[in-house]
Design an enzyme around this catalytic site. Structure first.
Site, PDB file in Angstrom:
ATOM      1  CE1 TYR A  57      -4.092   1.574  -0.015  1.00  0.00           C
ATOM      2  CE2 TYR A  57      -4.563  -0.701   0.550  1.00  0.00           C
ATOM      3  CZ  TYR A  57      -4.975   0.525   0.070  1.00  0.00           C
ATOM      4  OH  TYR A  57      -6.262   0.692  -0.321  1.00  0.00           O
ATOM      5  CD  GLU A  59      -4.610   5.817   0.967  1.00  0.00           C
ATOM      6  OE1 GLU A  59      -4.500   6.698   1.839  1.00  0.00           O
ATOM      7  OE2 GLU A  59      -5.573   5.030   0.892  1.00  0.00           O
ATOM      8  CG  ASP A 203      -8.338   9.900 -24.249  1.00  0.00           C
ATOM      9  OD1 ASP A 203      -7.446   9.049 -24.359  1.00  0.00           O
ATOM     10  OD2 ASP A 203      -9.481   9.648 -23.809  1.00  0.00           O
ATOM     11  CB  THR A 229      -5.552   3.110 -21.692  1.00  0.00           C
ATOM     12  OG1 THR A 229      -5.782   3.223 -23.088  1.00  0.00           O
ATOM     13  CG2 THR A 229      -6.783   3.546 -20.938  1.00  0.00           C
ATOM     14  CE  LYS A 232      -8.214   1.587 -25.356  1.00  0.00           C
ATOM     15  NZ  LYS A 232      -8.311   2.512 -24.235  1.00  0.00           N
ATOM     16  NE  ARG A 238      -8.380  -3.286 -18.813  1.00  0.00           N
ATOM     17  CZ  ARG A 238      -9.119  -2.961 -19.854  1.00  0.00           C
ATOM     18  NH1 ARG A 238      -9.088  -3.710 -20.931  1.00  0.00           N
ATOM     19  NH2 ARG A 238      -9.898  -1.918 -19.813  1.00  0.00           N
TER      20      ARG A 238
END
Ligand code: DSN
Length: 434
Positions: A57, A59, A203, A229, A232, A238
């Protein structure tokens, strides 16, 4: 194929899950995958996803975390940020956005107040994205939207976009698409945005790999912010990356991503992004990205000579749109379902300048892309075979209404023959050859 050790561990412990993984591996090997937003990640990318970084973890951002034990995760995130900056030439990067939709939302919320901000972007049925202001997305509900579209030749009309922007005065001007087969002129978009005082956002989810490999012009230095992303054409996991031109913009975006929208980053995914960026910087990836475009062009030409309506007359990137209603009086969904039956997997898609009958779930077109088959090693000669199989499939479909339970095929035996040929073509290539 998946690492054999990982597969055998899974097989030993969870047969039910293993069976599903194996079925999916087999499907991806035996079918021809033409969804332009998919690819085959490399074994190294998949290996990174399966590492112990999944256990951590963290953050916050490197050096500013809310948990201890970040010696390796800080080094990892900084390394991946550096790779992203080096590959795309932008001075600032965020690698925490979980996927494309949260990345775009991160940018909007960094700069716009809900119910006050104005966004101008491409309409969904002409090749935009849900997060470019569709009414069913919060982006369309929280912000005032003006959608632009393609002209009667199915291409962008920059003068018309400029005229609309001068009138609407958006806060954010968006370019970058999910179903646009032509090059994007980032310089023109940047100019328009500056003229109207908007932040320019590209984008480039679909074409990030082409940009990295030099097969599409770069948004640098024209666009203020770039989102994409990583799974692709870039062929990673992903996830998503956000690039920004200046430090203040990046600071606002960082805060919008965390703590604004997300909690802890997925470090195993960030590790896999790093692997993908490393691969994308290689000479082999340059060849790959140019081959993706060469294959798409060849596939389009071969379909065109067989009488198919290729939207905008062809392609300059990794995807093609066919208007199957115009060419064959068929609905896109019937064609997409039939192609899957013979082992060619793509998606039905809206097309610009469609018939009155077109609806999002009942569109006039199909969308085809070459990123996955190029990763498998297919070249132009294979596109000739593929175009012929697609053509035979479409010509074997009945037009008009089909009653419940009735076969959509004119000739069932022909469909079986095509399916065998598709399987033969697919299985003569590995799933990862580049
Ligand atoms: N809409 C997806 C696609 O282009 O397939 C991307 O989010």
């Amino acid at each position: 194929m998946l690492d054999q050790t990982i597969l055998s561990i899974l097989k030993e412990q969870d047969q039910q899950l293993f069976d599903l993984v194996l079925r999916e591996e087999t499907r991806q090997h035996e079918q021809i995958r033409l969804i332009p937003s998919e690819n085959y990640a490399s074994p190294a990318v998949k290996a990174a996803l399966a590492t112990s970084f999944t256990n951590k973890y963290g953050e916050g951002y490197p050096g500013r975390r809310y948990y201890q034990g970040q010696v390796n995760t800080d080094a990892l995130e900084l390394m991946v940020i550096e790779r992203a900056k080096a590959l795309f030439g932008y001075p600032h990067a965020n690698v925490q956005a979980l996927s494309g939709a949260p990345a775009n939302l991160g940018v909007y919320t960094a700069f716009l107040k809900p119910f006050e901000g104005k966004i101008m972007a491409m309409r969904l049925d002409h090749g935009g994205h849900l997060t470019h202001g569709s009414p069913v997305s919060v982006t369309g509900q929280w912000f005032e939207i003006l959608s632009y579209g393609c002209n009667e030749n199915d291409v962008l009309d920059y003068e018309e976009i400029r005229r609309q922007a001068l009138e609407f005065k958006p806060d954010v001007l968006v370019c970058g698409y999910t179903a646009y087969p032509r090059l994007i002129d980032f310089e023109k978009f940047g100019e328009i945005a500056r003229e109207v005082g908007a932040i320019s956002l590209a984008d480039v989810s679909h074409i990030a790999g082409l940009i990295a490999g030099g097969a599409h012009p770069s948004p640098w230095p024209h666009m203020d912010v770039v989102t994409f992303t990583t799974h692709k054409t870039l062929r990673g996991p992903r996830a998503a990356i956000i690039l920004a031109k200046d430090a203040d913009m990046m600071d606002r975006i960082d805060k919008a991503v965390f703590p604004g929208l997300q909690g802890g980053p997925h470090f195993n995914t960030i590790a896999a992004i790093g692997v993908a960026l490393g691969e994308a910087a290689s000479p082999a990836f340059k060849d790959y990205s140019h081959q993706v475009v060469a294959n798409a062009k060849k596939l389009g030409e071969e379909l065109k000579v067989r009488g198919h309506h290729v939207v905008s007359g062809g392609t300059e990137n990794h995807l093609l749109l066919l208007d199957v209603r115009k060419s064959h009086k068929l609905p896109g969904k019937r064609v997409a379902v039939a192609l899957e039956e013979v082992g060619i997997v793509l998606n039905f898609n809206t097309v610009p300048n469609a018939s009155d009958r077109q609806k999002p779930l009942f569109p006039d077109g199909i969308r085809l892309g070459t990123p996955s088959i190029t990763t498998r090693g297919m070249k132009e000669t294979d596109m000739v075979r593929l175009a012929s199989l697609i053509d035979r499939t479409i010509n074997n479909l009945k037009t008009g209404k089909i009653s419940e339970g009735e076969s959509a095929w004119k000739d069932d035996d022909e469909a079986v023959t095509i399916a065998a040929a598709v399987r033969e073509l697919a299985t003569s290539f590995p799933t990862f050859a580049w």
